[in-house]
Design an enzyme around this catalytic site. Structure first.
Site, PDB file in Angstrom:
ATOM      1  N   ASN A  11       0.864  -1.183   0.000  1.00  0.00           N
ATOM      2  CA  ASN A  11       0.000   0.000   0.000  1.00  0.00           C
ATOM      3  C   ASN A  11       0.898   1.230   0.000  1.00  0.00           C
ATOM      4  O   ASN A  11       1.545   1.527   0.997  1.00  0.00           O
ATOM      5  CB  ASN A  11      -0.882  -0.063   1.264  1.00  0.00           C
ATOM      6  CG  ASN A  11      -1.660   1.214   1.512  1.00  0.00           C
ATOM      7  OD1 ASN A  11      -1.737   2.083   0.654  1.00  0.00           O
ATOM      8  ND2 ASN A  11      -2.243   1.334   2.699  1.00  0.00           N
ATOM      9  N   LYS A  13       0.095   4.294  -0.151  1.00  0.00           N
ATOM     10  CA  LYS A  13      -0.526   5.457   0.513  1.00  0.00           C
ATOM     11  C   LYS A  13      -0.377   6.715  -0.361  1.00  0.00           C
ATOM     12  O   LYS A  13      -0.400   6.606  -1.578  1.00  0.00           O
ATOM     13  CB  LYS A  13       0.072   5.635   1.909  1.00  0.00           C
ATOM     14  CG  LYS A  13       0.015   4.324   2.714  1.00  0.00           C
ATOM     15  CD  LYS A  13       0.208   4.504   4.170  1.00  0.00           C
ATOM     16  CE  LYS A  13       0.103   3.140   4.850  1.00  0.00           C
ATOM     17  NZ  LYS A  13       0.073   3.202   6.283  1.00  0.00           N
ATOM     18  N   HIS A  96      -9.415   0.818   5.246  1.00  0.00           N
ATOM     19  CA  HIS A  96      -8.116   1.051   5.888  1.00  0.00           C
ATOM     20  C   HIS A  96      -8.303   1.984   7.085  1.00  0.00           C
ATOM     21  O   HIS A  96      -9.130   2.887   7.057  1.00  0.00           O
ATOM     22  CB  HIS A  96      -7.131   1.662   4.883  1.00  0.00           C
ATOM     23  CG  HIS A  96      -5.731   1.648   5.410  1.00  0.00           C
ATOM     24  ND1 HIS A  96      -5.285   2.607   6.291  1.00  0.00           N
ATOM     25  CD2 HIS A  96      -4.705   0.782   5.230  1.00  0.00           C
ATOM     26  CE1 HIS A  96      -4.018   2.324   6.615  1.00  0.00           C
ATOM     27  NE2 HIS A  96      -3.659   1.226   5.977  1.00  0.00           N
ATOM     28  N   GLU A  98      -6.663   4.393   8.099  1.00  0.00           N
ATOM     29  CA  GLU A  98      -6.472   5.826   7.844  1.00  0.00           C
ATOM     30  C   GLU A  98      -7.738   6.451   7.278  1.00  0.00           C
ATOM     31  O   GLU A  98      -7.880   7.673   7.253  1.00  0.00           O
ATOM     32  CB  GLU A  98      -5.241   6.026   6.943  1.00  0.00           C
ATOM     33  CG  GLU A  98      -3.962   5.851   7.759  1.00  0.00           C
ATOM     34  CD  GLU A  98      -2.756   5.309   7.005  1.00  0.00           C
ATOM     35  OE1 GLU A  98      -2.744   5.345   5.767  1.00  0.00           O
ATOM     36  OE2 GLU A  98      -1.827   4.828   7.692  1.00  0.00           O
ATOM     37  N   GLU A 166      -5.103  -5.376  10.644  1.00  0.00           N
ATOM     38  CA  GLU A 166      -4.080  -4.356  10.870  1.00  0.00           C
ATOM     39  C   GLU A 166      -4.372  -3.614  12.169  1.00  0.00           C
ATOM     40  O   GLU A 166      -5.226  -2.706  12.188  1.00  0.00           O
ATOM     41  CB  GLU A 166      -4.078  -3.339   9.729  1.00  0.00           C
ATOM     42  CG  GLU A 166      -3.808  -3.931   8.363  1.00  0.00           C
ATOM     43  CD  GLU A 166      -3.259  -2.883   7.407  1.00  0.00           C
ATOM     44  OE1 GLU A 166      -2.106  -3.018   7.016  1.00  0.00           O
ATOM     45  OE2 GLU A 166      -3.975  -1.928   7.082  1.00  0.00           O
ATOM     46  N   GLY A 172       2.674   1.963  10.881  1.00  0.00           N
ATOM     47  CA  GLY A 172       3.644   3.060  10.787  1.00  0.00           C
ATOM     48  C   GLY A 172       4.370   3.379  12.085  1.00  0.00           C
ATOM     49  O   GLY A 172       5.007   4.428  12.204  1.00  0.00           O
ATOM     50  N   SER A 210       3.591  -2.392  10.277  1.00  0.00           N
ATOM     51  CA  SER A 210       5.044  -2.437  10.514  1.00  0.00           C
ATOM     52  C   SER A 210       5.695  -3.749  10.089  1.00  0.00           C
ATOM     53  O   SER A 210       6.588  -4.252  10.765  1.00  0.00           O
ATOM     54  CB  SER A 210       5.352  -2.120  11.986  1.00  0.00           C
ATOM     55  OG  SER A 210       4.978  -0.796  12.286  1.00  0.00           O
TER      56      SER A 210
END
Ligand code: PGA
Length: 251
Positions: A11, A13, A96, A98, A166, A172, A210
């Site tokens: 991904n 991003k 996701h 985010e 996730e 991250g 990660s």
């Protein structure tokens, strides 16, 4: 057709202009082997078409990072599943964190997106995961149950749907759950999917958060981990390749 394991999805991003995205896609298409697993990349919309062209006939899945739930309409700034297909994408990520946590998208909207994407013929990567506060409160299973209940598409089967677990606190941050925790939660997810949908136990399960070359082999060796969804490390083709190769060690 079931996806070959291990499944290694990257991904990108909101990273990448045309030149560096082309180079990255070329590097990925250069190391992928038709006889080893499934590789996918999820570039920003602006470079999607170019990435599709760079990849050409080579066996790399190219997908969007999100989509709307309608084929077209007055939805400024959104991209529909039909548009993704038209640009040459064959997959899409929905849910996701985010977008769930960052932009406030709820389970019902995510389910509608997933269903619209399936109807458009895309492979759907549905992301779920708990926040750090929920993890610390021991509410992981409850949160994942709620997310599955609310966002799992009705017609879910292993050829067209992938679930990515996730943990939000691992994305991250350089932190990951222990291998025991990953093993436990993926085993539990497998049972949950089997319980919820006919053939649900065939839905591939990815771990994300990660994933790096140093931890990929251990994660990919866990029994119910069918692959990984990689963010930061997928921007570096050498790191992404090392994660893909780490799948060789899988039992
Ligand atoms: P990360 O991101 O690998 O940079 O933690 C994973 C993701 O957001 O899918």
């Amino acid at each position: 057709m079931p996806l070959a394991r291990p499944i290694v999805f990257g991904n990108w991003k909101m990273y990448g202009l045309r030149a560096d995205s082309r180079a990255r896609a070329e590097a990925v298409a250069g190391f992928v082997r038709a006889d080893h697993g499934t590789v996918g990349i999820f570039p920003p919309f602006t470079v999607l078409r170019e990435v599709v062209e760079v990849v050409g006939e080579r066996p790399v899945v190219v997908g969007g990072q999100d989509c709307h739930d309608r084929p077209e309409g007055a939805f400024t700034g959104s991209i529909s599943p039909v548009m993704l297909r038209d640009a040459g994408a064959t997959a899409v990520i929905v849910g996701h964190s985010e977008r769930r946590h960052g932009l406030g998208e709820d389970d019902a909207f995510i389910r509608r997106k997933a269903e619209a994407a399936l109807a458009a013929g895309l492979l759907v990567v549905l992301c779920i995961g708990e926040t750090e506060a929920e993890y610390l409160a021991g509410r992981r299973h409850e949160v994942l149950e709620r997310q599955l209940e609310g966002s799992l598409p009705t017609a879910a089967d292993g050829g067209r749907l992938v679930i990515a677990y996730e943990p939000v606190w691992a994305i991250g941050t350089g932190r990951t759950p222990t291998l025991e925790e990953i093993r436990e939660i993926h085993g539990w997810l497998r049972q949950e999917l089997a319980r919820r949908r006919p053939g649900g136990s065939d839905i591939p399960l990815l771990y994300g958060g990660s994933v790096k070359p140093a931890n990929a082999a251990g994660i990919l060796a866990q029994p119910d981990v069918d692959g990984v969804l990689v963010g930061g490390a997928s921007l570096d083709p050498e790191a992404f390749r090392a994660i893909y190769e780490a799948g060789d060690a899988r039992r």
